[in-house]
Design a protein around this motif. Structure first.
Motif, PDB file in Angstrom:
ATOM      1  N   GLN A   1       0.821  -1.212   0.000  1.00 17.80           N
ATOM      2  CA  GLN A   1       0.000   0.000   0.000  1.00 17.80           C
ATOM      3  C   GLN A   1       0.864   1.277   0.000  1.00 17.80           C
ATOM      4  O   GLN A   1       0.541   2.265  -0.657  1.00 17.80           O
ATOM      5  CB  GLN A   1      -0.834  -0.025   1.280  1.00 17.80           C
TER       6      GLN A   1
ATOM      7  N   TYR B   1       5.109   5.273  -2.271  1.00 15.32           N
ATOM      8  CA  TYR B   1       5.405   6.618  -1.772  1.00 15.32           C
ATOM      9  C   TYR B   1       6.838   6.763  -1.251  1.00 15.32           C
ATOM     10  O   TYR B   1       7.278   7.866  -0.969  1.00 15.32           O
ATOM     11  CB  TYR B   1       4.438   6.990  -0.634  1.00 15.32           C
TER      12      TYR B   1
ATOM     13  N   GLY C   1      -5.145  13.651   1.881  1.00 15.59           N
ATOM     14  CA  GLY C   1      -5.808  12.819   0.874  1.00 15.59           C
ATOM     15  C   GLY C   1      -5.632  11.355   1.252  1.00 15.59           C
ATOM     16  O   GLY C   1      -5.682  10.988   2.430  1.00 15.59           O
ATOM     17  N   ASP C   2      -5.389  10.498   0.250  1.00 10.78           N
ATOM     18  CA  ASP C   2      -5.221   9.055   0.515  1.00 10.78           C
ATOM     19  C   ASP C   2      -4.159   8.806   1.578  1.00 10.78           C
ATOM     20  O   ASP C   2      -4.219   7.836   2.330  1.00 10.78           O
ATOM     21  CB  ASP C   2      -4.767   8.327  -0.757  1.00 10.78           C
TER      22      ASP C   2
ATOM     23  N   GLU D   1      -4.705   8.238   5.471  1.00  9.99           N
ATOM     24  CA  GLU D   1      -5.312   7.025   6.045  1.00  9.99           C
ATOM     25  C   GLU D   1      -4.371   5.831   6.061  1.00  9.99           C
ATOM     26  O   GLU D   1      -4.765   4.738   6.408  1.00  9.99           O
ATOM     27  CB  GLU D   1      -6.559   6.652   5.228  1.00  9.99           C
ATOM     28  N   VAL D   2      -3.133   6.009   5.646  1.00 10.14           N
ATOM     29  CA  VAL D   2      -2.235   4.841   5.593  1.00 10.14           C
ATOM     30  C   VAL D   2      -1.207   4.905   6.718  1.00 10.14           C
ATOM     31  O   VAL D   2      -1.114   5.902   7.443  1.00 10.14           O
ATOM     32  CB  VAL D   2      -1.506   4.750   4.228  1.00 10.14           C
TER      33      VAL D   2
ATOM     34  N   THR E   1      -5.809  19.093   0.749  1.00 11.11           N
ATOM     35  CA  THR E   1      -5.304  18.289  -0.373  1.00 11.11           C
ATOM     36  C   THR E   1      -4.902  19.158  -1.568  1.00 11.11           C
ATOM     37  O   THR E   1      -4.275  18.673  -2.500  1.00 11.11           O
ATOM     38  CB  THR E   1      -6.371  17.305  -0.868  1.00 11.11           C
TER      39      THR E   1
ATOM     40  N   THR F   1      -5.267  13.881  -5.057  1.00 11.91           N
ATOM     41  CA  THR F   1      -5.836  12.743  -4.304  1.00 11.91           C
ATOM     42  C   THR F   1      -4.906  12.328  -3.166  1.00 11.91           C
ATOM     43  O   THR F   1      -5.336  11.786  -2.168  1.00 11.91           O
ATOM     44  CB  THR F   1      -6.102  11.527  -5.212  1.00 11.91           C
ATOM     45  N   ASN F   2      -3.622  12.552  -3.347  1.00 11.01           N
ATOM     46  CA  ASN F   2      -2.680  12.340  -2.237  1.00 11.01           C
ATOM     47  C   ASN F   2      -1.657  13.459  -2.298  1.00 11.01           C
ATOM     48  O   ASN F   2      -1.258  13.876  -3.378  1.00 11.01           O
ATOM     49  CB  ASN F   2      -2.000  10.966  -2.363  1.00 11.01           C
TER      50      ASN F   2
ATOM     51  N   THR G   1       3.282  14.607  -5.017  1.00 11.66           N
ATOM     52  CA  THR G   1       2.129  13.712  -5.120  1.00 11.66           C
ATOM     53  C   THR G   1       2.489  12.567  -6.050  1.00 11.66           C
ATOM     54  O   THR G   1       3.449  12.658  -6.828  1.00 11.66           O
ATOM     55  CB  THR G   1       0.906  14.489  -5.673  1.00 11.66           C
TER      56      THR G   1
ATOM     57  N   ASN H   1      -1.775   9.201 -10.670  1.00  9.00           N
ATOM     58  CA  ASN H   1      -2.171   7.868 -11.111  1.00  9.00           C
ATOM     59  C   ASN H   1      -1.597   7.542 -12.492  1.00  9.00           C
ATOM     60  O   ASN H   1      -1.883   8.226 -13.458  1.00  9.00           O
ATOM     61  CB  ASN H   1      -3.709   7.817 -11.142  1.00  9.00           C
TER      62      ASN H   1
END
Ligand code: NAD
Ligand code: MLT
Length: 527
Positions: free
Chosen positions: A324, A328, A356-357, A360-361, A407, A411-412, A430, A433
């Protein structure tokens, strides 16, 4: 059964540790030529070396069973770390066990230079009683310049204070306050070069420190300076040292390490002013016991599936979390590397913001990669994602992680911000995608830059013609611009330009850019 190869001489106390391991067989072959090692390596699960054996990519790539390389000592410049990591081989070292010995050896070298002991000794052995030829100098009240105030440099400083020397030191992590606390003087490299009667280097060998003491540095030194290198060959440029001794600029040099080792016939050894030892800084009974025990314990731990204490390249995360967040790691490291290049003063506090995403990680491993990117500029290859936070703490840098909802449309988004005595600098990035990593903000400027290759960051005044002038100047230097990003604070105000160019610029190319009147600041960043 695990097969362990000891390829360089390692103390018996370490071997005793290995012999106590379960299901291990130990082979000691300390004179293998590179091609012989390459042939034998596929038999082994673990390889133990000091600095003599070069563990090259071709050796690692043939080592089908190899799980761990143990380095009984600090420097891992004799091991191809990238090849080890790529092939899933963990490298461990023993960073603390030989600090005292290396510091003591340095002090011995300083005293030796001052009193010409080896020269007088060999004359006497040749039946020459030459008292007037070997008049020395006292070190008391002389200034010792220390370049690199890490573990060994610090121990040298304390010992030299005991000899009543004045100490001036340069290290990118040294501040005036820290220097005051230690009772030494803080200086930039130029101050050390200019003021010292003795200069001793204690940095790692890496791109930034290779040849950092060259002809220009010798020019800035006092006449009659003494030079000591008990760190790594290559930090001091050998031809420049030779010339400086022959010209009389340098009164004497004490050398424990040279670029090519083992060294027998080097021209520096021909000079009577040079005192040399064959890489003996860590060669004491105590240091060899310490490093051998530390590294052998780690080798056994790893072979039996336990955690190691001194990993140099360990990727250590459960698979689901890793998949996951792993994408990064590279972004985080590159942001850290980028930001530290823009930061001239010592970092005091680092804030990392995740949104962003990313909010939560599991962020801790990403933070470690950002900090690693920041530290490796000065600490070199022994910084890794496992020890980065520990090393930052040792250097009095506080790290804060923050999850935020800002953000800015991505998105991240990850922002690394560093505080120094002269202000706050930041960089955001960032993962797009399918398109990979991007730097999207530098301080308050919006940009869109791939964090890779040779970048040049230019702060300039937003005036007509500046881009053209800069482009033609680079083209005169045969430098091709691959990409260019520009943003400004307001019309005619401060602006930023980030170029990706096809080769790392020479110092004179950067100096030429700085001379343009609209340009305020130029920094090369190699990612
Ligand atoms: P360390 O990592 O504790 O300290 C190195 C210091 O150098 C750090 O504080 C770093 O900030 C500083 N530094 C990095 N870049 C610099 C630059 N451009 N200018 C000034 N300072 C800079 O390492 P250590 O354990 O003290 O080891 C120091 C050196 O000694 C290493 O090269 C190591 O391999 C070598 N060593 C040699 C022997 C020997 O037998 N001769 C024994 C042990 C260690
Ligand atoms: C080290 O880096 O630890 C030293 O150079 C000592 C050694 O190689 O044994």
């Amino acid at each position: 059964m695990f097969h362990i190869l000891i390829a360089d001489p390692i103390s018996d106390e370490g071997l005793d540790v290995l012999h106590k391991g379960k299901d291990v067989s130990i082979t000691k072959e300390t004179d293998l030529k590179p091609e012989e090692l390459e042939k034998r390596i596929p038999e082994f699960d673990a390889l133990l070396v000091r600095s003599q054996t070069k563990v090259t990519r071709s050796i690692i790539e043939r080592a089908d069973k190899l799980k761990i390389i143990g380095r009984a000592g600090v420097g891992v410049d004799n091991i191809d770390l990238d090849a080890a990591t790529e092939n899933g081989v963990i490298v461990v070292n023993a960073p603390n066990g030989n600090t005292n010995s290396a510091a003591e050896h340095t002090m011995a070298m300083i005293m030796t230079l001052s009193r010409k002991i080896p020269q007088a000794h060999s004359a006497l052995k040749n039946h020459k009683w030459e008292r007037s030829k070997y008049v020395g100098v006292e070190v008391k009240n002389k200034t010792l310049g220390i370049v690199g105030l890490g573990r060994i440099g610090t121990e040298v400083a304390y010992r030299a204070k005991g000899q009543r020397m004045n100490i001036i030191a340069y290290d990118p992590f040294l501040t005036e306050e820290k220097a005051d606390k230690m009772g030494i003087q803080y200086g930039e490299l130029e101050d050390v070069l200019r003021e010292a009667d003795y200069i001793t280097v204690h940095t790692p060998l890496m791109q930034e420190t290779r040849h950092m003491i060259g002809a220009e540095a010798f020019r800035q030194m006092k006449d009659g300076v003494h030079i000591v290198n008990c760190a790594r060959g290559g930090i001091i440029e050998e031809d420049a040292l030779y010339d400086a001794i022959v010209s009389g600029k340098v009164d004497g040099a004490a050398i424990d390490v040279l670029e090519e080792e083992p060294f027998h016939d080097h021209k520096l050894l021909e000079l009577p002013q040079v005192v040399a030892t064959p890489h003996l800084g860590a060669s004491t009974v105590e240091a060899q016991e310490n490093v051998a025990i530390d590294v052998c314990r780690d080798v056994l731990s790893h072979l039996s599936g336990e955690m190691v204490k001194n990993p140099v390249n360990l990727p250590s995360l459960p698979g689901d979390i890793l998949s996951q967040i792993e994408p990064y790691f590279n972004l985080a490291e590159k942001l850290g590397m980028f930001l530290i290049r823009l930061t001239e003063d010592v970092p005091e506090e680092v804030n990392i913001y995740y949104s962003g995403d990313l909010s939560e990680v599991e962020i801790a491993p990403i933070t470690r990669n950002a900090v690693k990117g920041m530290l490796e500029r000065h600490l070199g290859s022994h910084v890794n994602d496992v020890n980065a936070l520990f090393l930052a703490e040792k250097k009095d840098i506080t790290i804060h992680e923050n999850r935020t909802s800002t953000t800015k449309g991505f998105t991240n988004l990850m922002t690394v911000e560093v505080k120094t005595k002269s202000g706050v600098r930041s960089v955001s990035g960032t993962l797009l995608n399918g398109l990979g990593a991007r730097i999207v903000r530098v301080d308050n400027y919006s940009v869109d830059v791939m964090p890779e290759g040779h970048l040049v960051v230019i702060h300039h005044n937003d005036q007509p013609g500046v881009i053209g002038k800069m482009g033609s100047l680079l083209s005169d230097q045969h430098i091709n611009i691959a990409t260019m990003q520009v943003d400004r604070s307001d019309v005619g105000g401060n602006a930023i330009m980030i170029l990706t160019i096809d080769k790392y610029p020479e110092q004179q190319d950067l100096e030429a850019l700085k001379k343009l009147e609209e340009i305020n600041d130029v920094t090369a960043v190699d990612l």
